[in-house]
Design an enzyme around this catalytic site. Structure first.
Site, PDB file in Angstrom:
ATOM      1  CG  ASP A   1       1.990   3.688  -5.400  1.00 41.25           C
ATOM      2  OD1 ASP A   1       2.082   3.563  -4.164  1.00 41.25           O
ATOM      3  OD2 ASP A   1       2.781   3.148  -6.192  1.00 41.25           O
TER       4      ASP A   1
ATOM      5  CG  ASN B   1     -13.545   1.217  -3.558  1.00 42.71           C
ATOM      6  OD1 ASN B   1     -13.580   0.016  -3.818  1.00 42.71           O
ATOM      7  ND2 ASN B   1     -13.397   1.676  -2.326  1.00 42.71           N
TER       8      ASN B   1
ATOM      9  CE  LYS C   1     -16.967   5.454  -3.675  1.00 42.29           C
ATOM     10  NZ  LYS C   1     -18.045   4.515  -3.665  1.00 42.29           N
TER      11      LYS C   1
ATOM     12  NE  ARG D   1       9.856  -3.183   9.728  1.00 37.77           N
ATOM     13  CZ  ARG D   1       9.720  -3.933   8.627  1.00 37.77           C
ATOM     14  NH1 ARG D   1       9.859  -3.410   7.427  1.00 37.77           N
ATOM     15  NH2 ARG D   1       9.451  -5.223   8.722  1.00 37.77           N
ATOM     16  CE  LYS D   2       1.868  -4.005  10.370  1.00 36.46           C
ATOM     17  NZ  LYS D   2       1.068  -5.236  10.455  1.00 36.46           N
TER      18      LYS D   2
END
Ligand SMILES: CCCCC/C=C\C/C=C\C/C=C\C/C=C\CCCC(=O)SCCNC(=O)CCNC(=O)[C@H](O)C(C)(C)COP(=O)(O)OP(=O)(O)OC[C@H]1O[C@@H](n2cnc3c(N)ncnc32)[C@H](O)[C@@H]1OP(=O)(O)O
Length: 229
Positions: free
Chosen positions: A152, A174, A176, A197-198
């Site tokens: 994050d 994921n 792994k 904005r993404k």
């Protein structure tokens, strides 16, 4: 109240090396120390080596500091506190809030030890991370939530370095292979696409020798709507 000794730093400006404070070293995107004006309070840059760092992470740090010399990479500074100017007013007048940035809330060596380097042209960030003993999940292994935090923060920094303040809207991770606690891992993050904005970001998490892919992830980070701010 003590007199101001240095200008306050805006968080994004500090990250991008645009504002004052202790002078950044070559290749650094911000100052090593922040002195908050009203409290004579020093917050140090925690992405610099400390005695808990293994030889492996120090070596990677040194290699990337060399890459910073031509300006293509910048070391991303990282602090424990949000400057009072950027904090929500949860503190009593004249006192620092007890709030700390989660990923910098542990004492040296116990939690999240990491340094990030950002490449503006390639819109990517590399994070070298060493997880301390307080981040254990299954016996001897790194907690998945600790890895999620680092994904994050690395993805968030990649988006923030474009100059926008973002919030995480989603993460898809994921897991792994399990990560041995205390080992050094490499998180590579890049911006795949920007739509308004993404910011669509992808990450992979590997061993230093690149032989093991521990995890891969995608994330959506959204910059705040000026009308809703
Ligand atoms: C970043 C804070 C870090 C705090 C540290 C502070 C200082 C240090 C500075 C820098 C540090 C540098 C980097 C670290 C960065 C990050 C690490 C920590 C990040 C966090 O720890 S952060 C906390 C967890 N995070 C939240 O607490 C978010 C809660 N949430 C919201 O606050 C809103 O939800 C928001 C703002 C995300 C959007 O709200 P909004 O009102 O602005 O936008 P709206 O809803 O209109 O959506 C606009 C378009 O995005 C699409 N969309 C929206 N959400 C979607 C989703 N989930 N999936 C797919 N699409 C989605 C819509 O469908 C629409 O798409 P379209 O336009 O195409 O229709």
């Amino acid at each position: 109240m003590l007199r101001s000794c240095a200008p306050r730093l805006r968080t994004l400006g500090a990250l991008r090396g645009l504002t004052g404070g202790a002078r950044p070293a070559v290749g650094d995107a911000g100052p090593a120390l922040r002195l908050f004006s009203s409290e004579k309070f020093i917050d140090k840059d925690r992405s610099l080596p400390n005695p808990s760092w293994s030889k492996e992470i120090r070596l990677l740090f040194d290699q990337f500091m060399k890459k910073c010399e031509d300006g293509s990479w910048k070391r991303v500074p990282s602090y424990r506190y949000i400057s009072p100017q950027d904090s929500k007013p949860t503190k009593e007048e004249g006192q620092m809030s007890r709030a700390r940035i989660f990923s910098r809330s542990y004492d040296d060596g116990l939690g999240f030890e990491f340094v990030m380097f950002h490449n503006d042209v390639e819109k990517r960030t590399v994070c070298f991370f060493q997880g301390g003993p307080h981040l254990q999940g299954p016996s001897g292994l790194l907690h998945g939530g600790a890895l999620a935090t680092m994904i994050d923060v690395t993805g968030g920094v990649t988006a923030v370095m474009t100059g926008e303040f973002v919030m995480t809207a989603n993460l898809n991770i994921n897991f792994k292979r399990p990560i041995p606690l205390g080992s050094v891992i490499v998180i590579n993050s890049q911006i795949d696409k920007v739509e308004g904005r993404k910011f669509f970001v992808s990450c992979d998490v590997q061993s230093v020798d690149e032989k093991t892919l521990y995890s891969n992830a995608t994330g959506l980070f959204i910059s705040l709507d000026p009308e809703k701010k």
